[in-house]
Design an enzyme around this catalytic site. Structure first.
Site, PDB file in Angstrom:
ATOM      1  N   HIS A 196       0.913  -1.130   0.066  1.00 28.31           N
ATOM      2  CA  HIS A 196       0.018   0.045   0.031  1.00 28.31           C
ATOM      3  C   HIS A 196       0.668   1.347   0.053  1.00 28.31           C
ATOM      4  O   HIS A 196       1.958   1.207   0.554  1.00 28.31           O
ATOM      5  CB  HIS A 196      -0.935   0.156   1.431  1.00 28.31           C
ATOM      6  CG  HIS A 196      -2.011  -1.007   1.109  1.00 28.31           C
ATOM      7  ND1 HIS A 196      -2.936  -0.978  -0.081  1.00 28.31           N
ATOM      8  CD2 HIS A 196      -2.248  -2.064   1.828  1.00 28.31           C
ATOM      9  CE1 HIS A 196      -3.932  -1.974   0.278  1.00 28.31           C
ATOM     10  NE2 HIS A 196      -3.367  -2.561   1.216  1.00 28.31           N
ATOM     11  N   SER A 242      -4.495  -4.384   8.418  1.00 28.57           N
ATOM     12  CA  SER A 242      -3.927  -3.920   7.465  1.00 28.57           C
ATOM     13  C   SER A 242      -3.519  -2.569   7.491  1.00 28.57           C
ATOM     14  O   SER A 242      -4.363  -1.876   8.507  1.00 28.57           O
ATOM     15  CB  SER A 242      -5.201  -3.823   6.245  1.00 28.57           C
ATOM     16  OG  SER A 242      -4.605  -3.698   4.889  1.00 28.57           O
ATOM     17  N   CYS A 262       1.142 -27.582 -14.516  1.00 30.33           N
ATOM     18  CA  CYS A 262       0.574 -26.265 -14.480  1.00 30.33           C
ATOM     19  C   CYS A 262       1.476 -25.039 -14.272  1.00 30.33           C
ATOM     20  O   CYS A 262       1.588 -24.037 -15.187  1.00 30.33           O
ATOM     21  CB  CYS A 262      -0.857 -25.904 -13.768  1.00 30.33           C
ATOM     22  SG  CYS A 262      -2.146 -27.417 -13.661  1.00 30.33           S
TER      23      CYS A 262
END
Ligand SMILES: Cc1cc2nc3c(=O)[nH]c(=O)nc-3n(C[C@H](O)[C@H](O)[C@H](O)COP(=O)(O)OP(=O)(O)OC[C@H]3O[C@@H](n4cnc5c(N)ncnc54)[C@H](O)[C@@H]3O)c2cc1C
Length: 483
Positions: free
Chosen positions: A52, A344, A408
């Site tokens: 962030h 957060s 994958c």
């Protein structure tokens, strides 16, 4: 077990791992106790994986300070620890006059916090940055980015370990007894540890550990967020995270590219009392897809490959209002560093939080530097990401690079072997998955899971019946069908 430590860290998510690594810069005997069988099995491995920019937090808070500090230094950190990181930038998309007002406020907050390069952009520039995005304008944060939360946490912990920190997995702290001002007995069902200092990095368990340290009264709310993971086909269609206009307390359902080329859709947010239930109900998935399709139209069921959920530990005051990170050393609880409410942006802010925690300890006793501390750590080489020439060289030098185990994600036997021999000594399937990406692809392990299990069995000498998926009791096999 009667281990004696100078400092015992409780919990090894990204915060405990960062704290252990920063403590290792000093000449201390350090231990980490973790109830799970590896690092990163709780909140640190269950998030949006966004670095962030620091514009969404109130000025003057530790959330804002630590986030901006981390955002500015992260290129260097990623290089030092050899972890994937992309400074993609990020957009917060709006449509209405009210949205514009809100984004302007966010821009101002960001500027006060020291978040760099923020600007409001028009529709044309928004389309240039993210084709097919739905929205009229956006706040653009060029400094935001995406990281790999597993690799980052593992790297911090491995670096701590290689600098002398001891790890004790499968140890849940159930009691902490203060024997003297600077002597604690830390009790787990599997053994007892003695230590002069305790650092509380217990994430969702921070309130309980805080109580055990004699610092009572923290009320921790768990806010659960669900996600859908989309196939790698979608990654190239989304160059950066796309968020809606945030509310005061919630970032909103967003779409986020991962460093490996998938896209995650989510999270929603709901307070829950059970901090252990990570199931994702179908109606929540439908809601995520509908909401995020308003931002970005490429969300189709055929691309769903997995879902997951994470739970944020929020420190709530008596009125239920979410409070700032707590990083404290209280006089009434000497020789403790208490980290509470690390919600957060705790993934982004882990190192600045850790430095502040270690500083509190260093202010209370004189620490000598660890002369042999090495901040660098080397990760496992990803075969699929190398040039053809480099791949040929790797196979020449080590034929195990020539054997594909996970089709994958194109993970080779050489990478699985390095993961099984990981410095932290953990051998669950999830530990191998988080280190290599085997079992993380479109088939989610349908092809490679058994092969990975065989390698674990051969390398460690364990019985196939003893191989765990992630937690105690999550045994994958009951035995061989045929000998
Ligand atoms: C939905 C969601 C989205 C998020 N998105 C982002 C994002 O994009 N960017 C960002 O910067 N942050 C994000 N975050 C926040 C970030 O993930 C957290 O702040 C961070 O992971 C917290 O790390 P932690 O080490 O404190 O917690 P954890 O990772 O939970 O680690 C705590 C550890 O303590 C252990 N423990 C607990 N009790 C005990 C005990 N009694 N004994 C022994 N061990 C114990 C647990 O097993 C656990 O491993 C998000 C979080 C969520 C849930």
């Amino acid at each position: 077990m009667n281990e004696q430590y100078d400092v015992l860290v409780v919990g090894s998510g990204v915060i405990g791992s960062a704290v252990a690594r920063e403590l290792a810069r000093f000449d201390l005997k350090i231990g980490v106790v973790e109830k799970n069988l590896d690092v990163c099995f709780e909140t640190s491995g269950r998030n949006s994986a966004v670095l962030h920019g620091g514009f969404a937090y109130d000025p003057g808070t530790k959330k804002a300070e630590c986030c901006v500090e981390a955002c500015l230094e992260f290129d260097e950190v990623a290089q030092e620890l050899d972890v994937p990181f992309m400074r993609t930038g990020k957009v917060l998309v709006g449509n209405t006059d009210a949205d514009m007002e809100s984004l302007k406020k966010t821009l101002e907050t960001g500027k006060i916090n020291g978040s760099q390069g923020l600007e409001i952009i028009d529709k044309a520039r928004l389309r240039e940055l993210v084709p097919a995005v739905c929205g009229e304008f956006a706040l653009y944060s060029p400094m935001s980015g995406i990281l790999d939360p597993f690799q980052y946490t593992i790297a911090l912990a491995e670096n701590a370990k290689s600098n002398g920190v001891d790890y004790h997995f499968g140890h849940e702290v159930t009691e902490i007894r203060r024997l003297a001002k600077d002597r604690f007995q830390v009790v787990t069902p599997k053994g007892t540890f003695f230590t002069r200092w305790v650092v509380n990095c217990a994430g969702l368990g921070c309130g309980k550990i805080s109580d055990m340290l004699g610092i009572t009264g923290y009320r921790i709310g768990g806010s659960k967020g669900n996600y859908i993971v989309l196939d790698k086909r979608t990654g190239p269609l989304l160059p950066m995270p796309v968020y809606p206009v945030p509310s005061n307390t919630y970032m909103g359902i967003h779409v986020t590219p991962t460093v490996d080329g998938n896209v995650t859709v989510g999270p929603d947010a709901e307070y829950v009392n059970d901090f252990t239930y990570y199931g994702v109900p179908q109606d929540k998935m439908n809601y995520l897809a509908e909401s995020a399709s308003d931002l970005w139209p490429h969300i189709h069921k055929k691309d769903y490959i997995r879902n997951y959920a994470g739970i944020l530990p929020k420190w709530l005051d008596e009125n239920g209002v979410v409070q700032d990170f707590v990083i404290e050393a209280r006089e009434e609880a000497p020789n403790t560093i208490n980290l509470v409410g690390i919600e957060s942006p705790g993934l982004t802010a882990a190192l600045p939080i850790a430095r502040r925690a270690v500083r509190l300890l260093a202010e209370r006793e004189s620490l000598r530097p660890n002369a042999s501390f090495n901040p660098r750590r080397k990760g496992i080489i990803r075969f699929s990401e190398q040039s053809e020439e480099e791949q040929a060289r790797l196979v020449r030098e080590n034929p195990d690079y020539g054997e594909l185990i996970c089709r994958c994600e194109k993970v080779t036997k050489a990478e699985i072997l390095q993961a099984v021999q990981n410095p932290l000594g953990t051998h669950t399937m999830a530990s191998i998955k988080l280190r290599t990406r085997a079992m993380m692809g479109r088939c989610q392990g349908g092809y490679c899971q058994m092969r990975v299990a065989q390698i674990i069995q051969k390398e460690t000498g364990c019985r196939v019946e003893d191989i765990l998926y992630a937690r105690e009791g999550s045994n994958l096999f009951t035995g061989w069908v045929r000998e």
